[in-house]
Design an enzyme around this catalytic site. Structure first.
Site, short mmCIF file in Angstrom:
data_model
loop_
_atom_site.label_atom_id
_atom_site.label_comp_id
_atom_site.label_asym_id
_atom_site.label_seq_id
_atom_site.Cartn_x
_atom_site.Cartn_y
_atom_site.Cartn_z
N ASP A 87 0.87 -1.15 0.00
CA ASP A 87 0.00 0.00 0.00
C ASP A 87 0.92 1.22 0.00
O ASP A 87 2.10 1.11 0.32
CB ASP A 87 -0.90 -0.06 1.25
CG ASP A 87 -2.02 0.96 1.17
OD1 ASP A 87 -2.11 1.67 0.14
OD2 ASP A 87 -2.81 1.05 2.13
N ASP A 122 -2.61 7.45 -3.80
CA ASP A 122 -3.89 8.11 -4.05
C ASP A 122 -4.23 9.06 -2.92
O ASP A 122 -3.60 9.02 -1.85
CB ASP A 122 -5.00 7.06 -4.24
CG ASP A 122 -5.07 6.07 -3.08
OD1 ASP A 122 -4.01 5.75 -2.51
OD2 ASP A 122 -6.17 5.62 -2.76
N CYS A 274 -14.18 -22.31 18.57
CA CYS A 274 -13.37 -22.63 17.40
C CYS A 274 -12.50 -23.86 17.72
O CYS A 274 -12.13 -24.09 18.86
CB CYS A 274 -12.50 -21.42 17.10
SG CYS A 274 -11.17 -21.70 15.96
N CYS A 276 -9.59 -24.46 15.89
CA CYS A 276 -8.32 -24.29 15.18
C CYS A 276 -7.21 -24.89 16.06
O CYS A 276 -7.41 -25.15 17.24
CB CYS A 276 -8.07 -22.81 14.88
SG CYS A 276 -7.47 -21.85 16.26
N CYS A 279 -6.96 -23.03 19.46
CA CYS A 279 -8.09 -23.06 20.39
C CYS A 279 -8.36 -24.45 20.94
O CYS A 279 -8.88 -24.59 22.04
CB CYS A 279 -9.34 -22.51 19.72
SG CYS A 279 -9.18 -20.79 19.27
ZN LIG Z 1 -9.31 -20.73 17.02
#
Ligand SMILES: [Zn+2]
Length: 543
Positions: A87, A122, A274, A276, A279
């Site tokens: 960016d 920009d 979650c 994942c 977690c």
């Molecule tokens: Zn998670």
């Protein structure tokens, strides 16, 4: 060809974007990397999480690390061998008013750093600005864009042409048209961050659509600052192909835990929703008790997983042709998102025109929100523009939708068809049977196998708005055709009186006869006898 579309649903596409560091699949999320404060190292973001691309800020790099990134090359400097987007510092202009670099310097810096996707400097419009200032940002951004093509020295970098205009939609449209004339490979919607922070997703829909409808559709569109997984599907469905997210790290710093349907404060969580890799091995309480730095890394990593898994769900939904269903589901995560979904009504024609016409699977219709979906809009448009019944048909027989699809193969219809065949065999062409069906409206028997008229699921009873919609479609059909009698099988249980009363109105306006009779889900002998009588009257009086 830089960008190739593989699959589509709504305005969303699964595509392949070719860059000098490799080809990546879209929709694509670029995690924002700030080398000064980075909870998860770029190498791990690729190797462990599977992110193929990241974005970093050329202006911040230049200011903090001066020539290091340009001398080493950005890939080496960040230790990341995937695709790097930079960016320009436009966001810093938005926050701090101005920055200490010129467009020319930023262009040169990005080229020297060997970025893969670069952005011009920009001038962002921002949110609460006057029209005059918004106009200035659009013009200035356009000037700088034109300047780029005189100053850039490399052709292997993809350049992003941001669209400005803020919430002045005519300016967004103008900006998109003008930027689209320049040979950018990618476009971006500038300054939507404030709109998103204030949860004005309805305004965001307007802004994205103003850009999308006026940009070349074969170029990918990037949405700057779309950081939260709960709104990814909205942006993807409207045709945004690329996103960047700093939110995963910012939220982590603030002890906030992202899910695909919202954000939770870690402190308030009793259970992790979650599974994942992070977690599944611990509890919110244990994480809360971690040292701050460790906790921040934990949350940043979970947040990245949350973004990634939502993106995968979205891609699978595109493949399955079920993106609308996914969009409706997510829209119910927050009232502001639901508001945004309602806003799509304004753009239903454009969305319909650019959505695929057939799919491998049927569609789910939940409630009146689905009346905007392209399949419903398409049937309405095509049916009213292209369909005329046989001129011999004098009597329109309207039958409520049956449980079984295609409708003409249902038990209920077979009884009616038998009656027509045996008792009215000389009038085979006089009586035209059509079904009135949610969510489509009128479905003639001869068309009911055309996708998706039989390939959809609804459940009765319907909501008021859907019944009204079907009733209006039915009345419109009566209005534009030339039957002399309408015979309605009226099922008050599922359709209350709306279809009947709009049919009555339409018939009286057209000055044609309406005959109706109550029916239930299964046709009884009484109903069939009644129907026979009505048809005899309708035919007898004329013949
Ligand atoms: Zn998670």
């Amino acid at each position: 060809m830089t960008f190739e579309v593989k699959e589509r649903d709504l305005l969303a596409r699964i595509g392949r974007l070719k860059t000098k560091s490799g080809t990546v699949e879209t929709p694509l999320l670029f995690p924002v990397i700030n080398p000064a404060v980075q909870p998860v190292p770029p190498r791990r973001i690729r190797e462990e999480f599977g992110f193929e691309a990241l974005i970093t800020n050329a202006y911040i790099l230049k200011k903090r690390f001066q020539n290091q990134p340009t001398e080493k090359g950005l890939h080496k400097f960040l230790d990341f061998d995937g695709v790097i987007m930079t960016d320009s510092g436009a966001y810093q202009i938005l926050v701090y008013g101005d920055i200490e670099a010129t467009q020319e310097e930023i262009v040169k810096y990005q080229e020297q750093a060997n970025t893969d996707i670069a952005t011009i400097l920009d001038l962002p419009t921002g949110w609460r600005v006057s029209r005059k200032y918004a106009e200035h940002t659009v013009n200035e951004t356009l000037n700088r864009a034109k300047q780029l093509f005189k100053t850039k020295t490399r052709d292997d970098i993809l350049w992003v042409g941001p669209v400005q205009g803020g919430r002045h939609l005519d300016l967004v449209a103008k900006s998109a048209i003008e930027m689209g004339k320049l040979p950018f490979q990618i476009h971006a919607l500038g300054s939507p961050t404030a709109v998103m922070e204030q949860y004005r997703f309805d305004v965001l829909v307007d802004m994205i659509m103003a850009a999308k409808m006026n940009l070349p559709l074969d170029r990918p569109l990037h949405l700057f600052g779309a950081g939260h997984p709960f709104m990814f599907v909205l942006a993807v469905a409207l045709g945004c192909d690329l996103f960047d997210s700093a939110a995963y790290a910012i939220y982590a710093r603030e002890n906030r835990y992202m899910t695909e349907y919202g954000t939770s404060r870690l402190k308030e969580l009793e259970y992790f929703p979650c599974t994942c890799p992070r977690c599944s091995k611990t509890t919110p309480k244990e994480v809360w008790e971690m040292p701050k730095e460790e906790r921040e890394v934990f949350l940043a990593e979970h947040n990245l997983y949350a973004c990634l898994s939502e993106l995968r769900r979205i891609k699978q939904a595109i493949k399955n042709g079920r993106l609308w269903e996914h969009l409706e589901l997510r829209a119910h995560s927050h009232p502001a998102l639901l508001q945004a979904l309602k806003r799509l009504k304004r753009y239903e024609d454009f969305i319909e025109e650019h959505s695929p016409t057939t799919k491998k699977r049927g569609i789910f219709f939940f409630n009146h929100m689905g009346l905007v979906r392209p399949e419903v809009v398409r049937h309405r448009k095509r049916f009213s523009e292209r369909y005329t019944p046989s001129h011999e048909a004098r009597i329109l027989l309207l039958i409520p939708q049956t449980q079984t699809k295609p409708y003409h193969k249902s038990k209920e219809f077979k009884e009616v068809a038998k009656l027509l065949r045996t008792r009215f065999k000389d009038y085979a062409n006089d009586v035209h049977a059509c079904f009135y069906v949610a969510p489509f409206g009128i479905v003639p028997t001869e068309l009911d196998e055309v996708y998706p008229l039989s390939q959809h699921e609804t459940a009765l009873p319907l909501d008021r708005e859907t019944i009204e919609y079907v009733a209006i479609q039915t009345a419109d059909y009566i209005n534009r055709t030339n039957y002399d009698t309408v015979v309605l099988l009226h099922n008050p249980q599922n359709w209350n009186n709306t279809v009947l009363s709009l049919c009555r109105k339409a018939c009286s306006t057209k000055n044609i006869r309406l005959k109706w009779l109550n029916t239930e889900q299964k046709p009884s002998t009484t109903m069939l006898n009644g129907l026979e009588q009505l048809l005899r009257q309708a035919l007898g009086e004329k013949s």
